[in-house]
Enzyme design. Structure first.
Site, mmCIF file in Angstrom:
data_model
loop_
_atom_site.group_PDB
_atom_site.id
_atom_site.type_symbol
_atom_site.label_atom_id
_atom_site.label_comp_id
_atom_site.label_asym_id
_atom_site.label_seq_id
_atom_site.Cartn_x
_atom_site.Cartn_y
_atom_site.Cartn_z
ATOM 1 N N TYR A 1 -0.172 24.399 36.838
ATOM 2 C CA TYR A 1 -1.406 24.217 37.617
ATOM 3 C C TYR A 1 -2.378 25.362 37.342
ATOM 4 O O TYR A 1 -3.586 25.155 37.172
ATOM 5 C CB TYR A 1 -1.115 24.119 39.122
ATOM 6 C CG TYR A 1 -2.389 24.131 39.943
ATOM 7 C CD1 TYR A 1 -3.318 23.097 39.848
ATOM 8 C CD2 TYR A 1 -2.701 25.216 40.769
ATOM 9 C CE1 TYR A 1 -4.504 23.126 40.567
ATOM 10 C CE2 TYR A 1 -3.887 25.249 41.498
ATOM 11 C CZ TYR A 1 -4.788 24.203 41.385
ATOM 12 O OH TYR A 1 -5.970 24.239 42.088
ATOM 13 N N ARG B 1 -9.903 24.770 32.897
ATOM 14 C CA ARG B 1 -11.084 24.146 33.521
ATOM 15 C C ARG B 1 -12.196 25.177 33.712
ATOM 16 O O ARG B 1 -13.362 24.919 33.392
ATOM 17 C CB ARG B 1 -10.683 23.534 34.866
ATOM 18 C CG ARG B 1 -11.856 22.985 35.652
ATOM 19 C CD ARG B 1 -11.411 22.241 36.907
ATOM 20 N NE ARG B 1 -10.651 23.057 37.841
ATOM 21 C CZ ARG B 1 -10.118 22.611 38.977
ATOM 22 N NH1 ARG B 1 -10.252 21.346 39.319
ATOM 23 N NH2 ARG B 1 -9.437 23.420 39.774
ATOM 24 N N TYR C 1 -10.944 31.828 46.130
ATOM 25 C CA TYR C 1 -9.559 32.197 46.436
ATOM 26 C C TYR C 1 -9.245 33.548 45.813
ATOM 27 O O TYR C 1 -9.630 33.814 44.668
ATOM 28 C CB TYR C 1 -8.581 31.184 45.833
ATOM 29 C CG TYR C 1 -8.304 29.930 46.637
ATOM 30 C CD1 TYR C 1 -8.778 29.747 47.927
ATOM 31 C CD2 TYR C 1 -7.519 28.918 46.078
ATOM 32 C CE1 TYR C 1 -8.491 28.569 48.627
ATOM 33 C CE2 TYR C 1 -7.227 27.751 46.767
ATOM 34 C CZ TYR C 1 -7.716 27.585 48.044
ATOM 35 O OH TYR C 1 -7.438 26.429 48.724
ATOM 36 N N GLU D 1 -1.135 15.930 50.531
ATOM 37 C CA GLU D 1 -2.561 16.186 50.362
ATOM 38 C C GLU D 1 -3.262 14.854 50.636
ATOM 39 O O GLU D 1 -2.712 13.802 50.340
ATOM 40 C CB GLU D 1 -2.771 16.625 48.911
ATOM 41 C CG GLU D 1 -4.104 17.221 48.623
ATOM 42 C CD GLU D 1 -4.135 17.858 47.228
ATOM 43 O OE1 GLU D 1 -3.461 18.876 47.001
ATOM 44 O OE2 GLU D 1 -4.828 17.289 46.381
HETATM 45 C C1 3EB Z 1 -6.160 23.543 47.773
HETATM 46 O O1 3EB Z 1 -6.888 23.301 48.723
HETATM 47 C C2 3EB Z 1 -5.127 22.476 47.470
HETATM 48 O O2 3EB Z 1 -7.626 22.447 41.589
HETATM 49 O O3 3EB Z 1 -8.829 20.637 41.532
HETATM 50 C C3 3EB Z 1 -6.864 20.440 46.095
HETATM 51 C C4 3EB Z 1 -7.913 19.759 45.470
HETATM 52 C C5 3EB Z 1 -6.199 21.421 45.416
HETATM 53 C C6 3EB Z 1 -8.283 20.083 44.158
HETATM 54 C C7 3EB Z 1 -8.033 21.401 42.110
HETATM 55 C C8 3EB Z 1 -6.568 21.729 44.105
HETATM 56 C C9 3EB Z 1 -7.605 21.065 43.486
HETATM 57 O O4 3EB Z 1 -6.213 24.582 47.127
HETATM 58 C C10 3EB Z 1 -5.051 22.137 46.041
#
Ligand code: 3EB
Length: 342
Positions: free
Chosen positions: A151, A158, A211, A328
């Site tokens: 991931y 990306r 983040y 999710e």
């Molecule tokens: C999060 O909120 C959960 O990397 O495109 C949710 C939606 C999540 C999209 C992405 C990752 C992505 O971090 C993970």
């Protein structure tokens, strides 16, 4: 006094999305209709030589009735292929998809970079430069590649493709979903438009693009939701994959019921943030849940119905990008006006 001016036809929502039983389309005619913008078909069967509007997403649906997600356009659509990307479009929006295999030997990071580069070049060349929504499905999301979780490798690929090409990078990120599947390769689908839409962030969560780096060498490039206000008070909210995260931390590891509640609280917070912009309430029109454990399906469906009433729900088995997250949800919400037009 003159009456209210008619809303120009071009301002009505240029598509609507609904779930339809796959069994109602045994002969596969749905994909040929000239009002079909996209058919998202969930199945782990190998993809057929795919027609432009059909995206085969390699995930298993939970439940007896297999659904397809069908996007319809009030105007006739046209289809094409650009640099391998199959697309269907009307005057306002373009739905596209691309699958790349992983048997060529490159890394997932490089493959993701190539894929994003191609998609964002294509939408520009085709005149739909604003990407509002993206879905990403790839194998072994929690596995590792060159010492990095896959991931996180995807996130890095990306970011490296998007950061040089997206003007006002943080504010123009699409809403997104990233889910692990069991079939090798990466499938991406996307909604792009001639006009921009508005970012909506969740006040309960740190923006993903901010983040802290303990979650990976790059912050994930997506918006929590994207809002499009059409004419006559019709609005669409495209809601990213939303998990049991508050601030930037996963909540309630190992507790499915508490995670479900947190996820629905996050969706409500997004709906409220969007309604504060439009001045009118939005309610979910479709919800798609991804569950690590299909055994949680009944709990999830019951909780969604308690919270939002009789909203159409699709349940899929899929892996989430953090190992402590059990589910999710993503989806679409609309204003009352968007339900009666478009
Ligand atoms: C999060 O909120 C959960 O990397 O495109 C949710 C939606 C999540 C999209 C992405 C990752 C992505 O971090 C993970």
């Amino acid at each position: 006094m003159p009456g209210r001016l008619p809303i120009p036809a071009g301002d009505a929502p240029p598509f609507r999305v609904a779930y339809a039983a796959a069994s109602d389309d045994r002969t596969g005619q749905r994909r040929l209709a000239d009002d079909v913008l996209a058919v998202i078909d969930f199945s782990t069967e190998p993809p057929e030589a795919s027609d432009a509007p059909v995206v085969r997403v390699p995930l298993v649906q939970i439940g007896a009735e297999r659904l397809q997600e069908v996007w319809r356009s009030p105007q006739p659509v046209t289809r094409g292929v650009h640099d391998g990307i199959r697309f269907t479009r009307n005057d306002a929006v373009l739905f596209g998809h691309l699958r790349l295999g992983e048997d060529g030997g490159g890394t997932l990071e490089a493959l993701t970079g190539e894929l994003y580069h191609r998609v964002f070049a294509a939408v520009r060349a085709l005149g739909y430069p604003h990407v509002w929504r993206m879905w990403n499905f790839f194998a072994d999301i929690n596995g590792s590649e060159a010492g990095l979780e896959r991931y996180r490798a995807f996130v890095r690929g990306r970011h490296s493709a998007l950061s040089p090409v997206l003007p006002r990078f943080e504010q123009s990120l699409p809403a997104a979903t990233a889910i692990g599947c069991r079939v090798p390769g990466i499938v991406v689908c996307f909604l792009a438009a001639t006009e921009p839409a508005q970012q909506v962030e969740n006040p309960r969560q740190v923006s993903a693009f901010r983040y802290p780096l303990r979650y990976g060498p790059k912050s994930p490039s997506f918006s929590r939701a994207v809002l499009k206000q059409w004419g006559g008070d019709a609005a669409h909210l495209y809601i990213s994959g939303t998990a049991s995260i508050v601030g930037d931390e996963s909540r309630h590891p190992g507790q499915p019921e508490a995670q479900i509640t947190e996820v629905l609280d996050n969706v409500e917070a997004l709906l409220a943030a969007a309604a504060a912009r439009t001045g009118a309430p939005l309610h979910p029109s479709l919800l798609r849940f991804y569950l690590r454990d299909p055994g949680h399906a009944d709990l999830v469906a019951a909780a969604a119905a308690r919270r939002f009433g009789p909203v159409p729900v699709m349940l899929l088995e899929g892996a989430i990008c953090r190992t402590d997250l059990l589910l999710e949800v993503e989806g679409m919400a609309v204003s009352a006006e968007a339900e009666t037009s478009g």
